[in-house]
Each structure stands twice: as C-alpha cells, then as structure tokens.
Scaffold this motif. Structure first.
Motif, PDB file in Angstrom:
ATOM      1  N   VAL A 481       0.859  -1.053   0.098  1.00  0.00           N
ATOM      2  CA  VAL A 481       0.034   0.066  -0.163  1.00  0.00           C
ATOM      3  C   VAL A 481       1.048   1.352  -0.089  1.00  0.00           C
ATOM      4  O   VAL A 481       1.684   1.526   1.044  1.00  0.00           O
ATOM      5  CB  VAL A 481      -1.066  -0.114   1.278  1.00  0.00           C
ATOM      6  N   HIS A 482       0.709   1.998  -0.986  1.00  0.00           N
ATOM      7  CA  HIS A 482       1.728   3.150  -1.153  1.00  0.00           C
ATOM      8  C   HIS A 482       0.748   4.348  -0.576  1.00  0.00           C
ATOM      9  O   HIS A 482      -0.174   4.940  -1.151  1.00  0.00           O
ATOM     10  CB  HIS A 482       1.715   3.546  -2.691  1.00  0.00           C
ATOM     11  N   VAL A 483       1.074   4.689   0.786  1.00  0.00           N
ATOM     12  CA  VAL A 483       0.498   5.636   1.547  1.00  0.00           C
ATOM     13  C   VAL A 483       0.388   7.026   1.241  1.00  0.00           C
ATOM     14  O   VAL A 483      -0.686   7.634   0.862  1.00  0.00           O
ATOM     15  CB  VAL A 483       1.026   5.669   2.941  1.00  0.00           C
ATOM     16  N   GLY A 484       1.591   7.536   0.428  1.00  0.00           N
ATOM     17  CA  GLY A 484       1.605   8.925  -0.001  1.00  0.00           C
ATOM     18  C   GLY A 484       0.509   9.152  -1.203  1.00  0.00           C
ATOM     19  O   GLY A 484      -0.466  10.112  -1.105  1.00  0.00           O
ATOM     20  N   ALA A 485       0.385   8.294  -2.200  1.00  0.00           N
ATOM     21  CA  ALA A 485      -0.341   8.673  -3.369  1.00  0.00           C
ATOM     22  C   ALA A 485      -1.761   8.117  -2.876  1.00  0.00           C
ATOM     23  O   ALA A 485      -2.637   8.955  -3.306  1.00  0.00           O
ATOM     24  CB  ALA A 485       0.084   7.510  -4.454  1.00  0.00           C
ATOM     25  N   LEU A 486      -1.957   7.197  -1.967  1.00  0.00           N
ATOM     26  CA  LEU A 486      -3.443   6.953  -1.531  1.00  0.00           C
ATOM     27  C   LEU A 486      -3.919   7.966  -0.829  1.00  0.00           C
ATOM     28  O   LEU A 486      -5.266   8.356  -1.171  1.00  0.00           O
ATOM     29  CB  LEU A 486      -3.385   5.586  -0.598  1.00  0.00           C
ATOM     30  N   ARG A 487      -3.157   8.758   0.070  1.00  0.00           N
ATOM     31  CA  ARG A 487      -3.416   9.761   1.019  1.00  0.00           C
ATOM     32  C   ARG A 487      -4.056  10.986  -0.104  1.00  0.00           C
ATOM     33  O   ARG A 487      -5.308  11.517   0.375  1.00  0.00           O
ATOM     34  CB  ARG A 487      -2.660  10.293   1.799  1.00  0.00           C
ATOM     35  N   VAL A 488      -3.214  11.343  -0.983  1.00  0.00           N
ATOM     36  CA  VAL A 488      -3.617  12.400  -1.807  1.00  0.00           C
ATOM     37  C   VAL A 488      -5.193  12.081  -2.750  1.00  0.00           C
ATOM     38  O   VAL A 488      -6.027  12.847  -2.961  1.00  0.00           O
ATOM     39  CB  VAL A 488      -2.610  12.731  -2.802  1.00  0.00           C
ATOM     40  N   ALA A 489      -5.039  10.910  -3.049  1.00  0.00           N
ATOM     41  CA  ALA A 489      -6.134  10.443  -4.080  1.00  0.00           C
ATOM     42  C   ALA A 489      -7.409  10.290  -3.135  1.00  0.00           C
ATOM     43  O   ALA A 489      -8.461  10.726  -3.664  1.00  0.00           O
ATOM     44  CB  ALA A 489      -5.984   9.008  -4.592  1.00  0.00           C
ATOM     45  N   GLY A 490      -7.348   9.981  -1.979  1.00  0.00           N
ATOM     46  CA  GLY A 490      -8.545  10.011  -1.049  1.00  0.00           C
ATOM     47  C   GLY A 490      -9.043  11.404  -0.736  1.00  0.00           C
ATOM     48  O   GLY A 490     -10.236  11.776  -0.814  1.00  0.00           O
ATOM     49  N   ILE A 491      -7.994  12.357  -0.416  1.00  0.00           N
ATOM     50  CA  ILE A 491      -8.503  13.815  -0.167  1.00  0.00           C
ATOM     51  C   ILE A 491      -9.316  14.311  -1.438  1.00  0.00           C
ATOM     52  O   ILE A 491     -10.392  14.953  -1.375  1.00  0.00           O
ATOM     53  CB  ILE A 491      -7.289  14.740   0.106  1.00  0.00           C
ATOM     54  N   ASP A 492      -8.675  14.126  -2.599  1.00  0.00           N
ATOM     55  CA  ASP A 492      -9.302  14.462  -3.920  1.00  0.00           C
ATOM     56  C   ASP A 492     -10.471  13.808  -4.186  1.00  0.00           C
ATOM     57  O   ASP A 492     -11.345  14.574  -4.470  1.00  0.00           O
ATOM     58  CB  ASP A 492      -8.251  14.290  -4.957  1.00  0.00           C
ATOM     59  N   ALA A 493     -10.787  12.591  -3.961  1.00  0.00           N
ATOM     60  CA  ALA A 493     -12.087  11.913  -4.105  1.00  0.00           C
ATOM     61  C   ALA A 493     -13.209  12.393  -3.182  1.00  0.00           C
ATOM     62  O   ALA A 493     -14.324  12.243  -3.417  1.00  0.00           O
ATOM     63  CB  ALA A 493     -11.872  10.429  -3.974  1.00  0.00           C
ATOM     64  N   MET A 494     -12.684  12.756  -1.947  1.00  0.00           N
ATOM     65  CA  MET A 494     -13.622  13.179  -0.726  1.00  0.00           C
ATOM     66  C   MET A 494     -13.881  14.359  -0.645  1.00  0.00           C
ATOM     67  O   MET A 494     -14.377  14.909   0.405  1.00  0.00           O
ATOM     68  CB  MET A 494     -13.204  12.449   0.245  1.00  0.00           C
ATOM     69  N   LYS A 495     -13.383  15.398  -1.687  1.00  0.00           N
ATOM     70  CA  LYS A 495     -13.284  16.753  -1.546  1.00  0.00           C
ATOM     71  C   LYS A 495     -15.104  17.175  -1.384  1.00  0.00           C
ATOM     72  O   LYS A 495     -15.779  16.499  -2.150  1.00  0.00           O
ATOM     73  CB  LYS A 495     -12.710  17.397  -2.816  1.00  0.00           C
ATOM     74  N   PRO A 496     -15.451  18.192  -0.861  1.00  0.00           N
ATOM     75  CA  PRO A 496     -14.442  18.877   0.117  1.00  0.00           C
ATOM     76  C   PRO A 496     -14.359  18.531   1.621  1.00  0.00           C
ATOM     77  O   PRO A 496     -14.161  19.374   2.226  1.00  0.00           O
ATOM     78  CB  PRO A 496     -15.402  20.372   0.044  1.00  0.00           C
ATOM     79  N   VAL A 497     -14.893  17.432   1.814  1.00  0.00           N
ATOM     80  CA  VAL A 497     -15.188  16.952   3.302  1.00  0.00           C
ATOM     81  C   VAL A 497     -13.632  16.787   3.865  1.00  0.00           C
ATOM     82  O   VAL A 497     -13.399  17.113   4.934  1.00  0.00           O
ATOM     83  CB  VAL A 497     -15.921  15.673   3.333  1.00  0.00           C
ATOM     84  N   ALA A 498     -12.959  15.875   3.094  1.00  0.00           N
ATOM     85  CA  ALA A 498     -11.469  15.478   3.804  1.00  0.00           C
ATOM     86  C   ALA A 498     -10.449  16.548   3.559  1.00  0.00           C
ATOM     87  O   ALA A 498     -10.195  16.981   2.408  1.00  0.00           O
ATOM     88  CB  ALA A 498     -11.196  14.341   2.962  1.00  0.00           C
ATOM     89  N   GLN A 499      -9.922  16.857   4.860  1.00  0.00           N
ATOM     90  CA  GLN A 499      -8.729  17.941   4.886  1.00  0.00           C
ATOM     91  C   GLN A 499      -7.507  17.249   4.864  1.00  0.00           C
ATOM     92  O   GLN A 499      -6.515  17.564   4.068  1.00  0.00           O
ATOM     93  CB  GLN A 499      -9.292  18.952   6.107  1.00  0.00           C
ATOM     94  N   ASP A 500      -7.639  15.918   5.417  1.00  0.00           N
ATOM     95  CA  ASP A 500      -6.292  15.221   5.584  1.00  0.00           C
ATOM     96  C   ASP A 500      -6.859  13.753   5.896  1.00  0.00           C
ATOM     97  O   ASP A 500      -7.934  13.540   6.471  1.00  0.00           O
ATOM     98  CB  ASP A 500      -5.326  15.652   6.614  1.00  0.00           C
ATOM     99  N   ILE A 501      -5.942  12.855   5.614  1.00  0.00           N
ATOM    100  CA  ILE A 501      -6.356  11.338   5.965  1.00  0.00           C
ATOM    101  C   ILE A 501      -4.984  10.808   6.276  1.00  0.00           C
ATOM    102  O   ILE A 501      -3.757  10.832   6.037  1.00  0.00           O
ATOM    103  CB  ILE A 501      -6.672  10.993   4.467  1.00  0.00           C
ATOM    104  N   VAL A 502      -5.254   9.904   7.233  1.00  0.00           N
ATOM    105  CA  VAL A 502      -4.326   8.958   7.691  1.00  0.00           C
ATOM    106  C   VAL A 502      -4.847   7.410   7.217  1.00  0.00           C
ATOM    107  O   VAL A 502      -5.884   7.044   7.389  1.00  0.00           O
ATOM    108  CB  VAL A 502      -4.178   8.964   9.237  1.00  0.00           C
ATOM    109  N   VAL A 503      -3.738   6.773   6.686  1.00  0.00           N
ATOM    110  CA  VAL A 503      -4.451   5.472   5.990  1.00  0.00           C
ATOM    111  C   VAL A 503      -3.865   4.320   6.891  1.00  0.00           C
ATOM    112  O   VAL A 503      -2.932   4.355   7.483  1.00  0.00           O
ATOM    113  CB  VAL A 503      -3.298   5.297   4.855  1.00  0.00           C
ATOM    114  N   THR A 504      -4.874   3.411   7.262  1.00  0.00           N
ATOM    115  CA  THR A 504      -4.684   2.207   8.060  1.00  0.00           C
ATOM    116  C   THR A 504      -4.854   1.109   7.250  1.00  0.00           C
ATOM    117  O   THR A 504      -5.286   0.843   6.028  1.00  0.00           O
ATOM    118  CB  THR A 504      -5.770   2.384   9.044  1.00  0.00           C
ATOM    119  N   GLY A 505      -4.576  -0.092   7.949  1.00  0.00           N
ATOM    120  CA  GLY A 505      -4.485  -1.540   7.442  1.00  0.00           C
ATOM    121  C   GLY A 505      -3.322  -2.345   7.379  1.00  0.00           C
ATOM    122  O   GLY A 505      -3.346  -3.313   6.761  1.00  0.00           O
TER     123      GLY A 505
END
Length: 621
Positions: A481-505
């Motif tokens: 799991v590539h955390v950096g790329a996944l975090r940015v993709a998640g912020i973009d997909a969940m706009k405007p709700v997600a200001q930042d994300i921590v990836v678990t798993g």
C-alpha cells in the motif's frame, strides 16, 4: 519597476537531466546545468550587498502593537545587525555556545539570526511548540541539553516563563527578552543589544567565515525517530540559492515579495524562503496568521493589503484559502495581481486544489498561474529537486538542481532516493553514530524517501514524490500500500469533506481511512443544521457521510485492486494535534505518530462488527 512574469518559458531555465544507469538497476540523475565552482561565501554577503546597493529598499515588515506595519530597510537592518553582533561578541559564543531562538518569526528574530551568522556563530531557531504547547518540555530540554546555548531569545519572555524555568539548569547562557515583553524577570532587554556598535570588530569576525562555517542548527521535525540537530553550513545554504538562481532566472527581473508565515525553525521557511528573499534583495511581510481556524483571518487580512509576487505554502493552507478566494472577488484580485507562481511543499497538492487555483487565477488575470513544487529536507538546506517548468499535474517535484546527484535504488517495488552534493549536511551535531548510519558506502545521504518518474522516456518532465520508504505497508495479501499516493487520491475523491487522511490497514485484509474533516466545508453541505450545531451532529449528517461514501466508491471503481481504495472510513471529531506531533511545523500530517496516538480508533475502525459511525462503501449509514 519589477515585472510580472507568467510565461513559464521566460521564467525558467530549460530542464535537462543526465542519467547514469548501473547494472543492478540503480540510476544516478544529475542536472544538465553545471553548478559554478564559486558562489557566495556566506549569507551575510547578501546583506552586505543590498545594504550598499539598495539601502532604502524595504526588507522586513511586521504588525506592531497598533496593528500597523512596522518596517525596516536593508540599510537599517545592516546597521542593527552590526550593533547586535557587537554585543554578541562579548558573550563568548561559538558552535559550542550558539544562539537559540524560541519565538515565532519577527524582525528581531531575523536580525538576531543574521547578527550571529555575521560573526560566525551558529543560530538555532527552535519550534515555539516545544516551549508553549508541551506540558513536560521534554523536546525542548533535549534541544537545550544538546546545544548548551550562550544566548536564548524569547518574545514575549513572560509567555515562555515555564519553558525557561524547565531548562534553567541545562545552560549558562543569557536570556534576552524580545521587544514585546512586559516583564523582564532578570532577562536582558533586546534594546540593550543595539546600544553599541564596533564595526571593525564585527567585520574582522565576518571575514573569517568560510563555506564550512556552521550557520545554523536546525532540528528535525521528529517525524522519523527523535529530533536531531542538523548542521547547516554556509556552503549548504549558498549552494541552494546558487542553484535557484540558475533554474529560476526570472528572479533577477522580479524581486520576491512574500507574505510569509512558514516558521523559520523549519528549513522551508527559514532556509528556502528567508534566504531566497535575502539573496535577491526582496521583501518579507511577516504573516502573523497560520493555516488554522484561529489564524486564518489574520492571513486573509494581510493578503488583502499585500499582493505577493511568490506565494509559498503547504496544501493545508491552500485547502483553507481556495474557498475564500472564490467568495471574495477583491481578495482574489489582489492575491493574483502580481503573482508569478504558487509554490507548495510539505505534501502533495490534491488535484481539486490545483485546478481551483488555476481557474481562479485565469478568471481574474486572464492566464493560469504557474504552480510548482520541490523536494528536499532539513539535511539538504533544503532543495534537492526543483520545478523549472510547468508541471503536467500535481505532485511533480521537479528534477535535480545543479550540483546535486540523486541515486535511485530499487527497493521492493519502489525507487529509494539518496542524495549527494554541496547542499548535503556534514552530520548531526554531537551524534556521530547516527550520522554514520545516514550515509551509504558512496557518501550518499539516505533520506528515506521514494520517487518515481512522471514519464521514464522523458526524465526532464520531472519526478513524483512516492512517499517515505518506511510509511508504506503490506496488506495480509502481501500487496504493498503506497500511503502517500493513496492519501492524496483520497483527499481529492472526498472533496470538500476530507482535509487530511491517515491510512490504516497494516497487516490487515483491507484499507481504512481516518478522515480529518474540513469543518467549514462540511457545514456548507448541511444547510439544515444551525451554524453552531455540535460536532457529532455535523459528522453524522447524511450529506457529509454520503460525500465520503461517494469518494470511496469512486476510488474503488477506478480499479487497481484492494491496495488502491479504502473499504471503511471514520471521521475524526478531534483535529490532529500539533502538541502530540500529529501535525508538523510545516503543516503535514505525521502518519506514524497519528496511527500510534489513535491506535484505539484504528482498532475500532477495523473491528469485525462494524459500528454505525464507521462509513463503508456499501453501507447506508
């Protein structure tokens, strides 16, 4: 009069990359632009130059007690630096007894730093959070015990009284009280430092400075391991600015004007931006705001009054700024009126913010603003790569700057990047064992990051930051799991709700997200709720939760397998804590610290029985 330049071909030097490929798959990248053998000896040379060439040009400005701009020119700054340096010469200072600054950015902070370096004495600006946001002052005690300073500056000194009491037995230095101090409590007033001036003695010390002279001790953020004092030599800082001159030639036509909050205790604000302005005789308007709900209004007020020519910030700040630029036409027009480029660092910029800034700039100026980034660390003062071209997409960190070699070493399914050049530090202060482990057998600094090519066929198009090597993890399936790329993709997909994300798993079957919400944006999605609705009502509102769920579904539909999307998410009611180390000085989220601090929430998120507060792709809750 300085020109506004928005044509990337005129702004930047042509991107050229030379590549050496080795049998084991390792590649070494270098800029095709050579770094000259000689450049500035020390940062003090720049102050001396502008004090003579343009003594009346504005150098620094900050808000005073009446909320007006207090200003200082290059000529005034140089005179004050000589006076302060005269006093410092009487304090028996050296690398073993440096100057320590505990306070936020200010004119006095800048002058004291420059005065120390003008006589060859290192200065260490320590994050105010270590003094003001800590209950046990453990980090600060470690900082002071390592440095044993001869001078400690605090402004206002009474605000730092608990911190100063905590470190009293760890040094024998003089405490200096800043100009806004109301209570001295035995400290020396800053005005005393400016009372005498012995230019001949100061300049005699100045002439002894070499490129190897230590200019600063900067502490690492502690995102990996405990903070360490990074030696920053004059060569490191000056080679950085020489490289910048070669790749950003437009600076010669357009002196930088910054509205700047980024802390000088960090290499982004304290080296990249501070030294850039000083090198080119520009101006810093010290922004007393920050990208926080409490500090944003101050930043906006300053941007209403001062139009920057360059704007440096972290993605968190742009997330807060873009909605306000959309709402306020006058603010938007002022902000973009003479802006040559927008620079982001600290973390990748989500695509929706990139696109939003382009649309806004085109709306008020007729052209899209150029947006760039770079990459480096405290140990490289800081620049290793820079963008001197218009990037095709967010996340491009540029190419190696002149004089720097990047070694890309295959590691698992990543390219670990290592660095060599005049910008690289000689070691950590008084920690030879850690220093030795930080370099490989060829003398490359092992920075711990990974990169990838935007397009391997055209390396001049730049590299992409691919996260920290130690941040990524494997699912139970063995998939990375590539955390950096996944975090940015998640912020973009969940706009405007997600200001930042921590990836678990880690060592689990599926990925989860701890989502830190953008509260003002969430409220806009809930017009049925009163403005002061409790946090739990906001985060449980169907509109907010549905937006997160839609983002998760979008990521899953994109394809790529279970390592590319979250199966469950949890909205965080408590924002990330600066005091606990979840947010660093430069505004990015520390994945490792947050996962550790919120381990109970990670377990809750991944529990076999899914609670109603957890959002899943197919759930209706």
């Amino acid at each position: 009069m300085d020109k506004v330049i928005r044509d990337a071909e005129r702004m930047f030097a042509k991107s050229v990359v030379d590549i050496e490929t080795r049998e084991d798959g390792t590649r070494v990248l270098r800029s095709g632009i050579p770094l000259p053998d000689s450049y500035s000896r020390c940062v003090g040379d720049w102050l001396e130059h502008w004090a003579q060439a343009r003594p009346d040009s504005l150098y620094l400005a900050e808000r005073d007690e009446n909320d007006e701009w207090r200003k200082i020119t290059y000529g005034e700054a140089r005179r004050k630096v000589v006076g302060i340096a005269t006093w410092l010469l009487g304090q028996h200072l050296s690398a073993e007894r440096p100057v320590v600054i505990l306070s936020d950015n200010s004119i006095e902070h800048a002058l004291l730093s420059l005065a120390a370096m003008h006589i060859g004495v290192p200065v260490s600006s320590i994050s105010p959070g270590n003094s003001l946001m800590s209950k046990d002052h453990a980090k600060l005690k470690g900082n002071i015990e390592l440095l044993r300073p001869g001078v400690i500056y605090a402004d206002p000194v009474e605000r730092f009284a608990p911190a100063l009491a905590a470190i009293r037995g760890l040094h024998d230095g003089v405490v200096v009280a800043g100009r806004s101090s109301k209570v001295l409590d035995g400290a020396v007033p800053f005005s005393v430092l400016e009372q005498a001036s012995d230019e001949s003695a100061v300049m005699a010390a100045f002439e002894k400075i070499t490129s190897d002279t230590i200019g600063k001790f900067l502490f690492t953020s502690g995102s990996v391991g405990s903070p360490k004092a990074v030696i920053n030599t004059q060569r490191m800082m000056c080679s950085n600015q020489m490289a910048k001159e070669l790749v950003w030639p437009f600076l010669a036509e357009n002196r930088p004007v910054l509205v700047e909050w980024l802390p000088w205790s960090h290499t982004f604000g304290g080296n990249h931006n501070f030294n850039l302005v000083l090198r080119w005789g520009g101006t810093i308007y010290i922004d007393d705001g920050k990208p926080t709900p409490a500090g944003l209004d101050k930043t906006i007020r300053n941007l209403r009054e001062v139009a920057p020519t360059l704007y440096f910030n972290v993605p968190r700040a742009y997330d807060m700024l873009v909605p306000l630029l959309r709402q306020d036409r006058q603010l938007c027009e002022t902000f973009f009126s003479r802006l040559n480029l927008i620079f982001y660092a600290g973390a990748a910029l989500p695509h929706h913010l990139w696109e939003g800034l382009e649309v806004l700039s085109e709306k008020v100026t007729g052209t899209k603003v150029t947006m760039v980034s770079s990459w480096g660390s405290t140990e490289t003062a800081p620049t290793c790569t820079d963008s001197h071209f218009e990037a095709e997409r967010p996340g491009v960190i540029g190419v190696p700057v002149p004089g720097v070699a990047l070694k890309l070493v295959p590691s698992a399914d990543k390219l670990e990047v290592r660095v060599k050049g005049p910008n690289v530090f000689p070691g950590y202060w008084k920690q030879p064992d850690i220093t030795a482990r930080s370099f490989d057998e060829e003398g490359y600094y092992m920075i711990g990051d990974a990169v990838e090519f935007l397009d391997e066929r055209y390396p001049e198009k730049g590299l992409l930051f691919d996260g920290r090597v130690g941040e990524d993890f494997k699912l139970l399936t063995g998939t990375w799991v590539h955390v950096g790329a996944l975090r940015v993709a998640g912020i973009d997909a969940m706009k405007p709700v997600a200001q930042d994300i921590v990836v678990t798993g880690h060592d689990r079957d599926e990925i989860g997200f701890l989502v830190f919400p953008n509260i003002p944006e969430c409220r806009t999605l809930c017009p049925d709720l009163p403005p002061d609705a409790p946090m739990i009502d906001l985060l449980m509102n169907p509109a907010v939760r549905q937006r997160v769920r839609q983002g998760m579904a979008m990521m899953k539909q994109t394809g790529g397998g279970s390592s590319t999307y979250p199966s469950r998410a949890l909205l965080m009611a408590e924002p990330p804590s600066v005091e606990a180390g979840e947010i660093t000085d430069k505004g990015y989220i520390n994945q490792r610290v947050t996962l550790s601090r919120r381990a109970d929430l990670v377990e809750y998120l991944h529990a076999d029985v899914v609670d109603k507060t957890v959002i899943t792709v197919h759930s209706a809750n």
